[in-house]
Design a protein around this motif. Structure first.
Motif, PDB file in Angstrom:
ATOM      1  N   GLY A  20       4.067  14.446   0.483  1.00 39.14           N
ATOM      2  CA  GLY A  20       4.003  12.928   0.699  1.00 39.14           C
ATOM      3  C   GLY A  20       3.068  12.676   1.828  1.00 39.14           C
ATOM      4  O   GLY A  20       2.991  11.479   2.289  1.00 39.14           O
TER       5      GLY A  20
ATOM      6  N   ARG B 257      -3.686  14.428  -7.416  1.00 37.05           N
ATOM      7  CA  ARG B 257      -4.540  13.129  -7.430  1.00 37.05           C
ATOM      8  C   ARG B 257      -5.150  13.299  -5.853  1.00 37.05           C
ATOM      9  O   ARG B 257      -6.307  12.985  -5.948  1.00 37.05           O
ATOM     10  N   SER B 258      -4.328  13.687  -4.842  1.00 39.31           N
ATOM     11  CA  SER B 258      -4.991  13.739  -3.745  1.00 39.31           C
ATOM     12  C   SER B 258      -5.458  15.151  -3.056  1.00 39.31           C
ATOM     13  O   SER B 258      -5.555  15.200  -1.864  1.00 39.31           O
TER      14      SER B 258
ATOM     15  N   THR C  90       0.131  11.849   2.141  1.00 45.81           N
ATOM     16  CA  THR C  90      -0.990  10.966   1.946  1.00 45.81           C
ATOM     17  C   THR C  90      -0.325   9.338   1.906  1.00 45.81           C
ATOM     18  O   THR C  90      -1.036   8.547   1.750  1.00 45.81           O
ATOM     19  N   GLY C  91       1.107   9.540   1.768  1.00 43.46           N
ATOM     20  CA  GLY C  91       1.598   8.312   1.769  1.00 43.46           C
ATOM     21  C   GLY C  91       1.631   7.413   3.175  1.00 43.46           C
ATOM     22  O   GLY C  91       1.459   8.080   4.182  1.00 43.46           O
ATOM     23  N   ALA C  92       2.236   6.300   3.173  1.00 44.13           N
ATOM     24  CA  ALA C  92       2.509   5.666   4.466  1.00 44.13           C
ATOM     25  C   ALA C  92       3.229   6.394   5.359  1.00 44.13           C
ATOM     26  O   ALA C  92       2.970   6.431   6.629  1.00 44.13           O
TER      27      ALA C  92
ATOM     28  N   ALA D  61       7.959  12.020  -0.356  1.00 43.81           N
ATOM     29  CA  ALA D  61       7.162  11.388  -1.468  1.00 43.81           C
ATOM     30  C   ALA D  61       8.046  10.886  -2.561  1.00 43.81           C
ATOM     31  O   ALA D  61       7.324  10.505  -3.617  1.00 43.81           O
TER      32      ALA D  61
ATOM     33  N   ALA E 163       0.751  16.790  -1.663  1.00 46.94           N
ATOM     34  CA  ALA E 163       0.746  15.630  -2.336  1.00 46.94           C
ATOM     35  C   ALA E 163       0.418  16.065  -3.739  1.00 46.94           C
ATOM     36  O   ALA E 163       0.709  17.347  -4.228  1.00 46.94           O
ATOM     37  N   SER E 164       0.505  14.862  -4.676  1.00 48.37           N
ATOM     38  CA  SER E 164       0.258  15.281  -6.085  1.00 48.37           C
ATOM     39  C   SER E 164      -1.586  15.792  -6.176  1.00 48.37           C
ATOM     40  O   SER E 164      -2.121  15.750  -5.237  1.00 48.37           O
TER      41      SER E 164
ATOM     42  N   GLU F 200      11.188  11.059  -7.422  1.00 42.81           N
ATOM     43  CA  GLU F 200      10.534  12.036  -8.460  1.00 42.81           C
ATOM     44  C   GLU F 200      10.068  13.406  -8.004  1.00 42.81           C
ATOM     45  O   GLU F 200      10.329  14.537  -8.409  1.00 42.81           O
ATOM     46  N   ALA F 201       9.269  13.346  -6.723  1.00 41.43           N
ATOM     47  CA  ALA F 201       8.775  14.428  -6.221  1.00 41.43           C
ATOM     48  C   ALA F 201       9.595  15.389  -5.618  1.00 41.43           C
ATOM     49  O   ALA F 201       9.894  16.585  -5.807  1.00 41.43           O
TER      50      ALA F 201
END
Ligand code: A2P
Length: 334
Positions: A9, A39-40, A11-13, A72, A36-37, A75-76
């Protein structure tokens, strides 16, 4: 030297704030693996003045790290926590997924770090959610003085706890309304800008948050029957939860005595009597807890009443996870 650490996680806040805190607090990091996923994957982040490459969690070999922060979401965590734990990596999970599992310790680091001694049960430690951490960190010095017989809490929730889409939604709604354009329906069922929402959807709404807070508080204080009444209201605030707390001790506690006690606690910012902390002025961007408006309830003087604010991202999310890891490494790791 130091621990090899994965951050799921990144790339998250909360992930970003956690990276900052690890370096600010000089956490003993050997190598860091931001995950991360897909995606990033391939993005780079700054850590300790260097750039670190984000990896796809689906392709990560968990045996490379001793410790992993999971920030994250559910789900993660459902996808990767057990796999990581089975490969010998200790998972510090902030998703809430394992919070109520009896063999997983549920931790508020300043309140019940002793339960960390059970970390080997599953190789998973659950960090309590941001509302639980904020509430229990605030009342701990008071309940040590006077015990605890009853709690009432109204939580005013910030939108960032619901993720980036909710933050964008509130910003968009506010801008449209100020320009005379009607708000569109987005994450929230009704207009949130310039408004308060008592009930959201069932799956991420206030009922769920209320139950989670009750369950987690009872587990952390090890009192399944603790009388605690909670309501959660979604407020149009970007960062920082506020809580209105009424506490009844086993004996009456005066506001003066409570103030004198809280003044001793280095980790709590107590406002002057003629001042009060707010989400924007005190919580937002800070990894600390602020309390004010300490007084005995006018109608029911046995109740001690106060107001607290804390940033759900930096305090409730990132700091609580990092402090959990610090306590674990100092006291229990073998
Ligand atoms: P990604 O950037 O690849 O989406 P926030 O709550 O601020 O939106 O952040 C969520 C964080 O958790 C992001 O870093 C996001 O990565 C990551 N994340 C969410 N779901 C998954 C998943 N299924 N697998 C890996 N990372 C995830």
């Amino acid at each position: 030297d130091g621990w090899n650490i994965a951050l799921l996680g990144a790339t998250g806040a909360v992930g970003e704030a956690l990276l900052d805190l690890l370096s600010e607090r000089q956490f003993p990091v050997g190598e860091i693996f931001p995950l991360a996923s897909e995606r990033s994957a391939g993005q780079t982040l700054r850590y300790n003045g260097k750039s670190a490459l984000v990896h796809d969690a689906a392709e990560f070999d968990w045996s490379q790290v001793q410790l992993a922060f999971f920030v994250a979401g559910v789900e993660a965590s459902a996808k990767y926590a057990e796999e990581a734990a089975n490969q010998g990596c200790l998972v510090i999970d902030s998703s809430g997924l394992f919070a109520m599992e009896p063999d997983v310790p549920l931790v508020v680091p300043g309140v019940n770090p002793d339960v960390l001694s059970h970390y080997r049960n599953r190789n998973i430690v659950a960090v309590a959610d941001s509302l639980t951490c904020q509430l229990l960190t605030a009342i701990k010095p008071l309940t040590e003085l006077a015990g605890l017989s009853r709690l009432h809490v109204t939580s005013l929730l910030s939108v960032s706890a619901l993720g980036k889409a909710a933050v964008d939604d509130l910003a968009g709604q506010s801008a449209r309304l100020l320009n005379g354009i009607p708000a569109e329906e987005g994450v929230f069922r009704k207009q949130l800008a310039f408004n308060l929402l008592p009930l959201l959807s069932d799956d991420e709404g206030s009922v769920l948050q209320e139950r989670r807070l009750v369950d987690q508080v009872r587990k952390v204080v090890q009192d399944e029957g603790l009388p605690i009444s909670v309501s959660c209201v979604q407020s149009p605030v970007f960062y920082g939860h506020a809580q209105v707390v009424h506490l009844e001790g086993l004996r009456p506690l005066s506001a003066e005595e409570a103030r004198a006690e809280l003044e001793q606690i280095a980790d709590i910012n107590l406002s002057e009597e003629d001042d009060f902390p707010t989400q924007v002025s005190d919580a937002s961007g800070n990894a600390s807890l602020s309390i004010g408006c300490l007084r005995n309830d006018y109608g029911i003087p046995e109740l001690l009443q106060f107001w607290s604010v804390a940033d759900n991202v930096r305090f409730g999310g990132a700091l609580m996870a990092v402090e959990t890891a610090e306590k674990l490494i100092q006291e229990y790791w073998y």
